[in-house]
Write a protein that holds these residues in place. Sequence first.
Motif, PDB file in Angstrom:
ATOM      1  N   ALA A  66     -12.958 -42.106  79.026  1.00 28.33           N
ATOM      2  CA  ALA A  66     -12.113 -41.113  78.728  1.00 28.33           C
ATOM      3  C   ALA A  66     -11.291 -41.740  77.446  1.00 28.33           C
ATOM      4  CB  ALA A  66     -11.011 -41.004  79.657  1.00 28.33           C
ATOM      5  N   ILE A  67     -10.984 -42.857  77.219  1.00 29.44           N
ATOM      6  CA  ILE A  67     -10.405 -43.318  76.185  1.00 29.44           C
ATOM      7  C   ILE A  67     -11.414 -43.236  74.804  1.00 29.44           C
ATOM      8  CG2 ILE A  67      -9.593 -45.628  74.823  1.00 29.44           C
ATOM      9  CD1 ILE A  67      -8.671 -46.487  77.804  1.00 29.44           C
ATOM     10  N   ALA A  68     -12.407 -43.515  74.938  1.00 31.17           N
ATOM     11  CA  ALA A  68     -13.424 -43.424  73.708  1.00 31.17           C
ATOM     12  C   ALA A  68     -13.673 -42.186  73.353  1.00 31.17           C
ATOM     13  CB  ALA A  68     -14.701 -44.133  74.306  1.00 31.17           C
ATOM     14  N   CYS A  69     -13.880 -41.324  74.306  1.00 33.14           N
ATOM     15  CA  CYS A  69     -14.136 -39.884  74.236  1.00 33.14           C
ATOM     16  C   CYS A  69     -12.870 -39.168  73.391  1.00 33.14           C
ATOM     17  CB  CYS A  69     -14.847 -39.116  75.279  1.00 33.14           C
ATOM     18  SG  CYS A  69     -16.542 -39.463  75.868  1.00 33.14           S
ATOM     19  N   GLY A  70     -11.801 -39.407  74.016  1.00 28.70           N
ATOM     20  CA  GLY A  70     -10.527 -38.746  73.733  1.00 28.70           C
ATOM     21  C   GLY A  70     -10.345 -39.117  72.258  1.00 28.70           C
ATOM     22  N   LEU A 119     -29.073 -46.079  71.461  1.00 30.02           N
ATOM     23  CA  LEU A 119     -28.194 -46.723  70.327  1.00 30.02           C
ATOM     24  C   LEU A 119     -28.581 -46.582  68.980  1.00 30.02           C
ATOM     25  CD1 LEU A 119     -25.206 -47.564  70.112  1.00 30.02           C
ATOM     26  CD2 LEU A 119     -25.712 -49.578  70.490  1.00 30.02           C
ATOM     27  N   VAL A 120     -29.874 -47.298  68.944  1.00 30.18           N
ATOM     28  CA  VAL A 120     -30.474 -47.364  67.227  1.00 30.18           C
ATOM     29  C   VAL A 120     -30.572 -46.017  66.871  1.00 30.18           C
ATOM     30  CG1 VAL A 120     -32.522 -48.215  66.303  1.00 30.18           C
ATOM     31  CG2 VAL A 120     -31.225 -49.593  67.931  1.00 30.18           C
ATOM     32  N   PHE A 121     -31.361 -45.271  67.676  1.00 32.67           N
ATOM     33  CA  PHE A 121     -31.724 -44.007  67.294  1.00 32.67           C
ATOM     34  C   PHE A 121     -30.551 -42.833  67.147  1.00 32.67           C
ATOM     35  CE2 PHE A 121     -36.070 -44.220  68.356  1.00 32.67           C
ATOM     36  CZ  PHE A 121     -36.670 -43.010  67.912  1.00 32.67           C
ATOM     37  N   SER A 122     -29.470 -43.089  67.589  1.00 29.33           N
ATOM     38  CA  SER A 122     -28.287 -42.317  67.512  1.00 29.33           C
ATOM     39  C   SER A 122     -27.608 -42.850  66.246  1.00 29.33           C
ATOM     40  CB  SER A 122     -27.262 -42.766  68.626  1.00 29.33           C
ATOM     41  OG  SER A 122     -27.872 -41.858  69.934  1.00 29.33           O
ATOM     42  N   VAL A 123     -27.501 -44.128  66.035  1.00 29.56           N
ATOM     43  CA  VAL A 123     -26.785 -44.618  64.934  1.00 29.56           C
ATOM     44  C   VAL A 123     -27.525 -44.097  63.771  1.00 29.56           C
ATOM     45  CG1 VAL A 123     -26.082 -46.659  63.632  1.00 29.56           C
ATOM     46  CG2 VAL A 123     -25.369 -46.517  66.032  1.00 29.56           C
ATOM     47  N   LEU A 124     -28.871 -44.485  63.700  1.00 33.15           N
ATOM     48  CA  LEU A 124     -29.599 -44.056  62.465  1.00 33.15           C
ATOM     49  C   LEU A 124     -29.571 -42.449  62.212  1.00 33.15           C
ATOM     50  CD1 LEU A 124     -32.805 -46.239  62.855  1.00 33.15           C
ATOM     51  CD2 LEU A 124     -30.760 -46.445  61.383  1.00 33.15           C
ATOM     52  N   SER A 125     -29.566 -41.802  63.285  1.00 34.12           N
ATOM     53  CA  SER A 125     -29.349 -40.277  62.944  1.00 34.12           C
ATOM     54  C   SER A 125     -28.186 -39.962  62.424  1.00 34.12           C
ATOM     55  CB  SER A 125     -29.501 -39.624  64.368  1.00 34.12           C
ATOM     56  OG  SER A 125     -30.971 -39.855  65.040  1.00 34.12           O
ATOM     57  N   VAL A 140     -21.975 -44.409  68.900  1.00 36.38           N
ATOM     58  CA  VAL A 140     -22.003 -45.425  69.677  1.00 36.38           C
ATOM     59  C   VAL A 140     -21.449 -44.856  71.049  1.00 36.38           C
ATOM     60  CG1 VAL A 140     -21.037 -47.699  70.539  1.00 36.38           C
ATOM     61  CG2 VAL A 140     -21.947 -47.327  68.202  1.00 36.38           C
ATOM     62  N   THR A 141     -20.373 -44.136  70.807  1.00 41.93           N
ATOM     63  CA  THR A 141     -19.670 -43.367  71.855  1.00 41.93           C
ATOM     64  C   THR A 141     -20.419 -42.590  72.832  1.00 41.93           C
ATOM     65  OG1 THR A 141     -17.237 -43.684  70.855  1.00 41.93           O
ATOM     66  CG2 THR A 141     -17.474 -42.005  72.530  1.00 41.93           C
ATOM     67  N   ILE A 142     -21.201 -41.771  71.906  1.00 40.66           N
ATOM     68  CA  ILE A 142     -22.067 -40.765  72.659  1.00 40.66           C
ATOM     69  C   ILE A 142     -23.091 -41.455  73.640  1.00 40.66           C
ATOM     70  CG2 ILE A 142     -24.070 -39.346  72.032  1.00 40.66           C
ATOM     71  CD1 ILE A 142     -22.436 -38.248  69.968  1.00 40.66           C
ATOM     72  N   VAL A 143     -23.738 -42.729  73.001  1.00 42.78           N
ATOM     73  CA  VAL A 143     -24.719 -43.304  73.670  1.00 42.78           C
ATOM     74  C   VAL A 143     -24.059 -44.240  74.940  1.00 42.78           C
ATOM     75  CG1 VAL A 143     -26.463 -45.429  73.718  1.00 42.78           C
ATOM     76  CG2 VAL A 143     -26.266 -43.681  71.938  1.00 42.78           C
ATOM     77  N   LEU A 144     -23.067 -44.774  74.969  1.00 44.14           N
ATOM     78  CA  LEU A 144     -22.418 -45.284  75.906  1.00 44.14           C
ATOM     79  C   LEU A 144     -21.607 -44.380  76.983  1.00 44.14           C
ATOM     80  CD1 LEU A 144     -20.666 -48.592  74.157  1.00 44.14           C
ATOM     81  CD2 LEU A 144     -23.099 -48.244  75.149  1.00 44.14           C
ATOM     82  N   SER A 145     -21.567 -43.246  76.802  1.00 45.25           N
ATOM     83  CA  SER A 145     -21.123 -42.172  77.799  1.00 45.25           C
ATOM     84  C   SER A 145     -22.268 -41.394  78.386  1.00 45.25           C
ATOM     85  CB  SER A 145     -20.157 -41.289  76.775  1.00 45.25           C
ATOM     86  OG  SER A 145     -19.011 -41.694  76.081  1.00 45.25           O
ATOM     87  N   ILE A 146     -23.186 -41.745  77.912  1.00 52.90           N
ATOM     88  CA  ILE A 146     -24.381 -40.792  78.440  1.00 52.90           C
ATOM     89  C   ILE A 146     -24.383 -40.956  80.151  1.00 52.90           C
ATOM     90  CG2 ILE A 146     -26.971 -40.828  78.601  1.00 52.90           C
ATOM     91  CD1 ILE A 146     -27.109 -41.016  75.718  1.00 52.90           C
ATOM     92  N   ILE A 194     -15.499 -52.631  75.588  1.00 48.56           N
ATOM     93  CA  ILE A 194     -15.352 -53.433  73.971  1.00 48.56           C
ATOM     94  C   ILE A 194     -15.158 -52.138  73.173  1.00 48.56           C
ATOM     95  CG2 ILE A 194     -16.700 -54.517  72.363  1.00 48.56           C
ATOM     96  CD1 ILE A 194     -17.916 -56.284  74.541  1.00 48.56           C
ATOM     97  N   LEU A 195     -15.829 -51.155  73.186  1.00 44.16           N
ATOM     98  CA  LEU A 195     -15.655 -50.064  72.324  1.00 44.16           C
ATOM     99  C   LEU A 195     -14.394 -49.589  72.423  1.00 44.16           C
ATOM    100  CD1 LEU A 195     -16.975 -47.798  70.550  1.00 44.16           C
ATOM    101  CD2 LEU A 195     -17.509 -46.716  72.506  1.00 44.16           C
ATOM    102  N   ALA A 196     -13.859 -49.180  73.806  1.00 42.59           N
ATOM    103  CA  ALA A 196     -12.462 -48.669  74.038  1.00 42.59           C
ATOM    104  C   ALA A 196     -11.407 -49.353  73.317  1.00 42.59           C
ATOM    105  CB  ALA A 196     -12.067 -48.183  75.464  1.00 42.59           C
TER     106      ALA A 196
END
Length: 268
Positions: free
Chosen positions: A20-24, A65-71, A182-188, A136-138
């Motif tokens: 919720a912190i990261a997505c917020g 994560l690699v795919f998402s960041v590159l995209s 990064v947030t998208i992948v870690l929230s999947i 770590i991300l949050a």
Amino acid sequence: MELLGYDFFQNALLGSFLTAIACGIVGTYIVARRLVFISGGITHASFGGLGLGFYLGTNPVLMALVFSVLSALGVEWVSKTQNVREDSAIAAVWSLGMALGVLFIFLTPGYSPNLSAYLFGNILTISSTDILWIAILAVLLLFIVTFFLREIIYVAFDNSFATTQKLPVKFIEYAMMFFIAVTIVLSIRLVGIMLLMSLLTLPQMIVNQFTSDFKKIMYGSIIVGFLACVIGLVLSYYINIPSGAFIILVLTLLFFSVKGVLALSGKQ
């Protein structure tokens, strides 16, 4: 209350709070810059990484994560430097990621038992490693908005003005796209690929009914997102339905409830 005695539920609550912190934080930037379509493209592009991870027998989250960041960085670069319309680039990344994901999963020997958890989410299966990474991300995102919120707001609302203030606009845009990916992948694992766009936008839309202040929307959406996660987790456990889908259902009902109450009271 007996649910709190289970380790998996404690992990789910902690994971929900950190997510919720990261997505917020990231979601408020997405809504302010009107990047919802981009977030959807990155989300679905990550499916290609998941498929490749299953095919190679490696960690699917790492490949996603690699795919998402590159995209994310690719869409930002192509739309800004190659005279390609942003929506066209997003559509290409969106469809390519889904196509590659389906292809790699089809080519993977045997059956991918965890695929549904990535598509539709299952926060009850979150591991300590998942919690560590999202923590770590949050913390990193909280540090960034604490010291660089003004710069982020300038870029989000008017990057031309930000340029006149001699701010590193391109660096901030690319950095935020990186953190979005990064947030998208870690929230999947929370709500899944199919529903993640809602977690990045609905809490902000709810809070936006009461205020237009960027900072208030950001922190308010963290509270709303975590509250919806707790309600969705508890009810989905007892009703025995997928937690990710129920969390989004709670957010949707909350949004329309707030919208209806404000409309009836004339305070909208």
